[in-house]
Design an enzyme around this catalytic site. Structure first.
Site, PDB file in Angstrom:
ATOM      1  N   GLU A 289      26.891  43.732  38.867  1.00  0.00           N
ATOM      2  CA  GLU A 289      28.489  43.346  38.375  1.00  0.00           C
ATOM      3  C   GLU A 289      29.306  43.711  39.646  1.00  0.00           C
ATOM      4  OE1 GLU A 289      31.832  44.294  34.838  1.00  0.00           O
ATOM      5  OE2 GLU A 289      29.579  45.042  34.775  1.00  0.00           O
TER       6      GLU A 289
ATOM      7  N   ASP B 278      41.577  35.004  35.288  1.00  0.00           N
ATOM      8  CA  ASP B 278      42.930  34.300  34.221  1.00  0.00           C
ATOM      9  C   ASP B 278      43.735  33.714  35.317  1.00  0.00           C
ATOM     10  OD1 ASP B 278      43.679  36.686  35.884  1.00  0.00           O
ATOM     11  OD2 ASP B 278      44.721  37.304  33.994  1.00  0.00           O
TER      12      ASP B 278
ATOM     13  N   THR C 162      38.573  42.181  27.009  1.00  0.00           N
ATOM     14  CA  THR C 162      39.041  43.488  27.218  1.00  0.00           C
ATOM     15  C   THR C 162      40.496  43.678  26.715  1.00  0.00           C
ATOM     16  OG1 THR C 162      39.732  42.696  29.517  1.00  0.00           O
ATOM     17  CG2 THR C 162      37.445  43.785  29.185  1.00  0.00           C
ATOM     18  N   ARG C 163      40.839  44.773  26.700  1.00  0.00           N
ATOM     19  CA  ARG C 163      42.336  45.038  26.495  1.00  0.00           C
ATOM     20  C   ARG C 163      43.341  44.274  27.490  1.00  0.00           C
ATOM     21  NH1 ARG C 163      40.784  50.496  25.746  1.00  0.00           N
ATOM     22  NH2 ARG C 163      41.656  51.023  27.625  1.00  0.00           N
ATOM     23  N   PHE C 164      42.846  44.389  28.408  1.00  0.00           N
ATOM     24  CA  PHE C 164      43.812  43.474  29.741  1.00  0.00           C
ATOM     25  C   PHE C 164      43.651  41.997  29.631  1.00  0.00           C
ATOM     26  CE2 PHE C 164      43.668  41.228  33.711  1.00  0.00           C
ATOM     27  CZ  PHE C 164      44.871  41.459  34.221  1.00  0.00           C
ATOM     28  N   GLU C 165      42.444  41.704  29.127  1.00  0.00           N
ATOM     29  CA  GLU C 165      42.402  40.134  29.026  1.00  0.00           C
ATOM     30  C   GLU C 165      43.216  39.798  27.529  1.00  0.00           C
ATOM     31  OE1 GLU C 165      38.936  36.933  28.085  1.00  0.00           O
ATOM     32  OE2 GLU C 165      38.426  39.198  28.621  1.00  0.00           O
TER      33      GLU C 165
ATOM     34  N   LYS D 289      48.378  34.173  47.085  1.00  0.00           N
ATOM     35  CA  LYS D 289      49.253  33.606  48.447  1.00  0.00           C
ATOM     36  C   LYS D 289      48.247  32.843  49.138  1.00  0.00           C
ATOM     37  CE  LYS D 289      52.712  37.342  48.510  1.00  0.00           C
ATOM     38  NZ  LYS D 289      53.348  38.257  49.530  1.00  0.00           N
TER      39      LYS D 289
ATOM     40  N   ASP E 235      30.996  48.175  49.571  1.00  0.00           N
ATOM     41  CA  ASP E 235      30.988  46.926  49.614  1.00  0.00           C
ATOM     42  C   ASP E 235      29.827  45.868  49.261  1.00  0.00           C
ATOM     43  OD1 ASP E 235      31.438  44.272  50.782  1.00  0.00           O
ATOM     44  OD2 ASP E 235      31.850  45.013  52.726  1.00  0.00           O
TER      45      ASP E 235
ATOM     46  N   ASP F 285      40.213  39.881  42.379  1.00  0.00           N
ATOM     47  CA  ASP F 285      41.532  39.659  42.952  1.00  0.00           C
ATOM     48  C   ASP F 285      41.650  38.241  43.195  1.00  0.00           C
ATOM     49  OD1 ASP F 285      43.852  39.845  44.288  1.00  0.00           O
ATOM     50  OD2 ASP F 285      43.684  41.802  45.018  1.00  0.00           O
TER      51      ASP F 285
END
Length: 284
Positions: free
Chosen positions: A113, A224, A261-264, A192, A165, A188
């Protein structure tokens, strides 16, 4: 997350001794409060924990898809890093090939992961599938400590935490066909246009990943950021080493094994669209 595996329920030590030589020996730290040590120049942040730059200058400088974040570490996270890193941590230095069976203490399948945030979803997936080992890689020190803390508290023995990395790990430290799966959740998006070259899911990355994935292994991405999802779908569809598991050639429903997840959940409440992509490594 709706599951009980979350940071707020992980145990916090009453005290966390500062590493020797920091000038804070014997200082009491309040659970949940950020830890700041006064260190001599060049002294590691966690002497027994992850290194700040494990690969150092051994490898070429290149455009990276990540930015290290050395944000504040709570007492519980610091304690987990100090106690558990020698047992469950892996510094990605690129200097030797990892024996995954030795790392995990068994011959179970291994899923890599890349990027796990604070580790709640990783811990939940590991607890739900104890027969699969998860090598979770990130550069976020608080997240590394939090995942170790969760694994320790919930008795999850099939997680190892990699620091550094992931490209160096794949290229220098894993044998061909070593992995039974690869997960890249919410990388991420580099929104831009001039930063699109920093996105992880590119043809070159997929070619490297394919050499380390066994035939039939699942590459699972989720994002997302819709423009990035479209690019992922385009790049994966065009790559000869991967085949879309979605019969219509598009995005896949979120599989049950990937936690919400909470974020999702917050993003979904705001109307964000989350897309999953599930591609299998084809037999050459």
């Amino acid at each position: 997350m709706s599951d009980s595996l979350n940071a707020s329920e992980a145990p916090q030590p009453a005290t966390t001794p500062a590493p020797p030589g920091t000038g804070e020996e014997g200082v009491r730290h309040v659970p949940g409060v950020s830890v700041r040590h006064t260190r001599a120049k060049g002294e590691p942040r966690f002497p027994d924990g992850p290194k700040a730059d494990p690969a150092g200058s051994h490898f070429e400088r290149r455009i990276r898809s990540f930015q290290p974040r050395r944000s504040r570490v709570t007492a519980g996270q610091a304690d987990a890093l100090q106690r558990l890193w020698p047992k469950w941590g892996l510094d990605i230095d690129g200097q030797s090939v990892v024996d995954l069976a030795e790392l995990f203490g068994n011959d179970n399948p291994v899923v890599l992961e890349i990027g796990f945030g604070m580790g709640e979803a990783t811990a939940q997936m590991a607890a739900g599938d104890p027969g699969t080992n998860i090598l979770a890689v990130d550069v976020h020190t608080p997240g590394q400590g939090n995942l170790l803390n969760l694994a320790d508290h919930h008795g999850i023995g099939n997680v190892r935490v990699g620091n550094g990395d992931a490209i160096i790990l794949l290229r220098e430290m894993l044998e061909p066909d070593a992995l039974d799966g690869l997960r890249v959740y919410f990388p991420d998006p580099w929104p831009k246009k001039r930063h699109h070259k920093r996105r992880l899911i590119q043809p070159e990355f997929l070619s490297l990943a394919a050499t380390r994935l066994r035939p039939g292994a699942l590459l699972h991405c989720a994002t997302d950021w819709e423009p990035y999802a479209e690019q992922m779908l385009e790049v994966l569809t065009a790559h000869p080493d991967f085949e879309n598991t979605a019969t219509d050639g598009g995005f896949a429903p979120r599989p049950e094994f990937r936690p919400l997840t909470r974020f999702e959940g917050q993003g979904l409440d705001k109307g964000h669209v989350v897309n999953d992509l599930l591609f299998s490594r084809v037999q050459r």
